[in-house]
Design a protein around this motif. Structure first.
Motif, PDB file in Angstrom:
ATOM      1  N   ALA A 202      -9.190   8.146  -9.054  1.00 49.83           N
ATOM      2  CA  ALA A 202      -8.216   9.211  -8.808  1.00 49.83           C
ATOM      3  C   ALA A 202      -8.283   9.697  -7.366  1.00 49.83           C
ATOM      4  CB  ALA A 202      -8.458  10.371  -9.776  1.00 49.83           C
ATOM      5  N   ILE A 203      -9.495   9.802  -6.819  1.00 48.07           N
ATOM      6  CA  ILE A 203      -9.643  10.244  -5.428  1.00 48.07           C
ATOM      7  C   ILE A 203      -9.022   9.238  -4.463  1.00 48.07           C
ATOM      8  CG2 ILE A 203     -11.328  10.641  -3.592  1.00 48.07           C
ATOM      9  CD1 ILE A 203     -11.147  12.977  -5.388  1.00 48.07           C
ATOM     10  N   THR A 204      -9.195   7.933  -4.731  1.00 46.71           N
ATOM     11  CA  THR A 204      -8.591   6.933  -3.839  1.00 46.71           C
ATOM     12  C   THR A 204      -7.073   7.048  -3.852  1.00 46.71           C
ATOM     13  OG1 THR A 204      -8.497   5.199  -5.545  1.00 46.71           O
ATOM     14  CG2 THR A 204     -10.517   5.348  -4.237  1.00 46.71           C
ATOM     15  N   TYR A 205      -6.501   7.316  -5.021  1.00 50.82           N
ATOM     16  CA  TYR A 205      -5.049   7.457  -5.097  1.00 50.82           C
ATOM     17  C   TYR A 205      -4.593   8.756  -4.436  1.00 50.82           C
ATOM     18  CZ  TYR A 205      -5.115   3.714  -8.627  1.00 50.82           C
ATOM     19  OH  TYR A 205      -5.285   2.523  -9.294  1.00 50.82           O
ATOM     20  N   ARG A 206      -5.347   9.835  -4.677  1.00 52.79           N
ATOM     21  CA  ARG A 206      -4.977  11.143  -4.124  1.00 52.79           C
ATOM     22  C   ARG A 206      -4.925  11.098  -2.601  1.00 52.79           C
ATOM     23  NH1 ARG A 206      -9.250  15.836  -4.814  1.00 52.79           N
ATOM     24  NH2 ARG A 206      -8.864  15.437  -7.041  1.00 52.79           N
ATOM     25  N   THR A 207      -5.895  10.421  -1.983  1.00 56.73           N
ATOM     26  CA  THR A 207      -6.012  10.437  -0.525  1.00 56.73           C
ATOM     27  C   THR A 207      -5.338   9.249   0.149  1.00 56.73           C
ATOM     28  OG1 THR A 207      -8.168   9.318  -0.695  1.00 56.73           O
ATOM     29  CG2 THR A 207      -8.172  11.731  -0.633  1.00 56.73           C
ATOM     30  N   SER A 208      -4.703   8.379  -0.621  1.00 60.84           N
ATOM     31  CA  SER A 208      -4.123   7.161  -0.039  1.00 60.84           C
ATOM     32  C   SER A 208      -3.029   7.465   0.975  1.00 60.84           C
ATOM     33  CB  SER A 208      -3.567   6.251  -1.143  1.00 60.84           C
ATOM     34  OG  SER A 208      -2.588   6.925  -1.918  1.00 60.84           O
ATOM     35  N   LEU A 209      -2.310   8.562   0.788  1.00 58.46           N
ATOM     36  CA  LEU A 209      -1.257   8.893   1.740  1.00 58.46           C
ATOM     37  C   LEU A 209      -1.825   9.355   3.070  1.00 58.46           C
ATOM     38  CD1 LEU A 209       1.848   8.959   1.833  1.00 58.46           C
ATOM     39  CD2 LEU A 209       1.736  11.368   1.197  1.00 58.46           C
ATOM     40  N   GLY A 210      -3.106   9.764   3.078  1.00 55.53           N
ATOM     41  CA  GLY A 210      -3.720  10.230   4.308  1.00 55.53           C
ATOM     42  C   GLY A 210      -3.775   9.174   5.387  1.00 55.53           C
TER      43      GLY A 210
ATOM     44  N   ASP B 108       3.312   5.394   8.107  1.00 59.94           N
ATOM     45  CA  ASP B 108       4.061   4.309   7.462  1.00 59.94           C
ATOM     46  C   ASP B 108       5.109   4.873   6.505  1.00 59.94           C
ATOM     47  OD1 ASP B 108       2.284   1.645   8.049  1.00 59.94           O
ATOM     48  OD2 ASP B 108       1.018   3.413   7.824  1.00 59.94           O
ATOM     49  N   ALA B 109       4.743   5.953   5.784  1.00 58.87           N
ATOM     50  CA  ALA B 109       5.683   6.572   4.855  1.00 58.87           C
ATOM     51  C   ALA B 109       6.855   7.197   5.597  1.00 58.87           C
ATOM     52  CB  ALA B 109       4.960   7.629   4.020  1.00 58.87           C
ATOM     53  N   ALA B 110       6.584   7.832   6.746  1.00 56.18           N
ATOM     54  CA  ALA B 110       7.665   8.431   7.533  1.00 56.18           C
ATOM     55  C   ALA B 110       8.662   7.365   7.984  1.00 56.18           C
ATOM     56  CB  ALA B 110       7.082   9.165   8.733  1.00 56.18           C
ATOM     57  N   GLU B 111       8.141   6.196   8.361  1.00 59.05           N
ATOM     58  CA  GLU B 111       9.022   5.110   8.793  1.00 59.05           C
ATOM     59  C   GLU B 111       9.747   4.465   7.607  1.00 59.05           C
ATOM     60  OE1 GLU B 111       8.656   0.756  11.041  1.00 59.05           O
ATOM     61  OE2 GLU B 111       6.973   2.164  11.044  1.00 59.05           O
ATOM     62  N   ARG B 112       9.037   4.261   6.498  1.00 55.34           N
ATOM     63  CA  ARG B 112       9.624   3.597   5.328  1.00 55.34           C
ATOM     64  C   ARG B 112      10.783   4.394   4.745  1.00 55.34           C
ATOM     65  NH1 ARG B 112       8.086  -0.217   1.425  1.00 55.34           N
ATOM     66  NH2 ARG B 112       8.817   0.200  -0.700  1.00 55.34           N
TER      67      ARG B 112
END
Length: 439
Positions: free
Chosen positions: A39-47, A52-56
């Protein structure tokens, strides 16, 4: 971290019928911690994927921060319901539901091509994530004797933070090598694996240590449970400690650390990733120290919490006031200090536990856990809005950290006397009751 330290009975008082611990307990509890790790890996994955998300999705800073804000909004809002559900359903059912939700959310995020769809997936992930931490705390208390509480809590927190290491060390590199969809879809396989293992092996409690059947039904119970828990000064003290200490590091790791280090400080993404990793490593090391100190000296809780807030505010103040880009050594100091925020936030649970009887522990943990995530959500939004309004001025945007820290410190100072007095009264009452228990 010693979130469970204060759940121990007063010195010299034994508790009959406690779970024995042992290898079986370690194996079962380890499965619960593995869920928390994923859960922690998923929670912090956007960090590590914010740019990349801003561009996508072709979005600005405010829209980007909405990903994490929505995720944390769902997480914080779910804490009290999850606490009630864990007490009523047991750990296995709640964790199973949580794994399904955060795995579907992570998998859906991998294939989202629109901003709206991606937001929905992060909300789903936040809902599942919200069911993990309180469940793991409950699982530890069901499988280990109370005297093992501090060690159990420390190890659970350390392993959970290792999930953050996976994000900064592994996921960031995979994202650069394979791209968005393969990286996020591949990471979702971790959720599938822990789900299968849970369904096969996880048990709520050892045989012969079943809790009494739940008799709480109706809306009246929920209202009374929440009201009685909130009336305890220790619950509110714990929430404000969590609120004030956790959010600076959470905001840094969850979203804004990478953009700040790359865009404002001129570091490469690789160097920025190393500093994010340093925050996690510092968290793990400081957690061991804080846990051991508080286990031996319970009166150190408030000084450690306030000291961490002071060190954090000072470090941020120096970095933001530094003319031009801050030197590397100063950024290292900032990241080391931010690593103390997570362990300090766990002190909040040490205030709430002795303030509430066993039947209110889930609700109390939920209220405390809301604190830091509410502060994190507020700061994530404030930083994003201020960046847009000021043309990406990180100095002004991160100044919002000081506002929330000031609010939290005022509340801690206001409540600490009542919380300590109420806790002393409960300890005395427990000792008197134990003396009068027939042999």
């Amino acid at each position: 971290m010693s979130a469970a330290a204060s759940s121990r009975p007063p010195h010299g008082i034994s508790v009959p019928g406690e779970p024995p611990g042992g290898r079986r307990a370690i194996a079962v509890w380890g499965l619960g911690v593995a869920v928390y790790f994923v859960a922690i890996t998923y929670r912090t994955s956007l960090g590590v994927a914010g740019m990349d998300a801003a561009e996508r999705f072709d979005i600005n800073a405010s829209a980007l921060s909405t990903f994490s804000i929505l995720q944390l909004l769902v997480y914080a809002g779910m804490q009290i319901p999850v606490g009630l559900l864990v007490d009523r359903w047991g750990t296995r059912k709640v964790l199973t539901l949580g794994v399904v939700l955060f795995t579907v959310g992570q998998f859906g995020f991998a294939f989202s091509s629109s901003y709206a769809a991606a937001l929905a997936c992060r909300a789903l992930l936040g809902c599942g994530d919200a069911m993990t931490f309180i469940s793991v705390l409950r699982l530890g208390s069901r499988w280990f004797p109370a005297k093992r509480g501090p060690l159990v809590a420390q190890i659970a927190a350390l392993i959970g933070m290792a999930g953050n290491l996976v994000t900064t060390l592994v996921l960031a590199r995979l994202l650069g090598a394979f791209g968005w969809t393969p990286t996020f879809a591949g990471s979702a396989l971790g959720g599938v694996l822990v789900l299968v293992l849970m369904l096969l092996f996880l048990k709520d409690h050892p045989k012969g240590h079943e809790p009494p059947p739940a008799t709480h039904t109706g809306r009246g119970y929920v209202r009374r449970q929440i009201a009685r828990t909130w009336r305890e000064p220790g619950t509110r003290m714990g929430m404000w400690v969590h609120f004030t200490t956790q959010f600076p590091a959470m905001v840094f790791l969850l979203l804004w650390g990478m953009p700040f280090l790359v865009e404002a400080q001129g570091l490469s993404r690789a160097s920025a990733g190393e500093l994010l990793t340093l925050v996690v490593l510092s968290n793990m090391a400081v957690g061991l120290v804080f846990g051991q100190v508080i286990a031996r000296h319970h009166t150190a809780r408030t000084p450690i919490a306030l000291g961490t807030v002071a060190a954090t505010a000072t470090s941020w103040g120096v970095v933001l006031a530094w003319p031009g880009q801050a030197p590397t050594w100063l950024l290292v100091v900032l990241c080391v200090v931010l690593g103390a925020c997570g362990p300090a936030s766990m002190i909040g649970f040490d205030f709430a536990r002795p303030a509430n009887p066993p039947e209110r522990q889930g609700t109390a943990s939920g209220i405390v856990n809301m604190g830091g995530f509410t502060a994190s959500m507020t700061t994530l939004l404030a930083v994003g809005v201020l960046l847009d309004l000021t043309g990406d001025n990180f100095r002004i945007a991160f100044a919002s950290v000081f506002v929330l820290e000031a609010i939290g410190v005022v509340q801690i100072l206001r409540l600490r006397g009542r919380a300590h007095q109420r806790e002393r009264e409960r300890v005395v009452a427990s000792r008197v009751e134990a003396v009068h228990v027939p042999a």
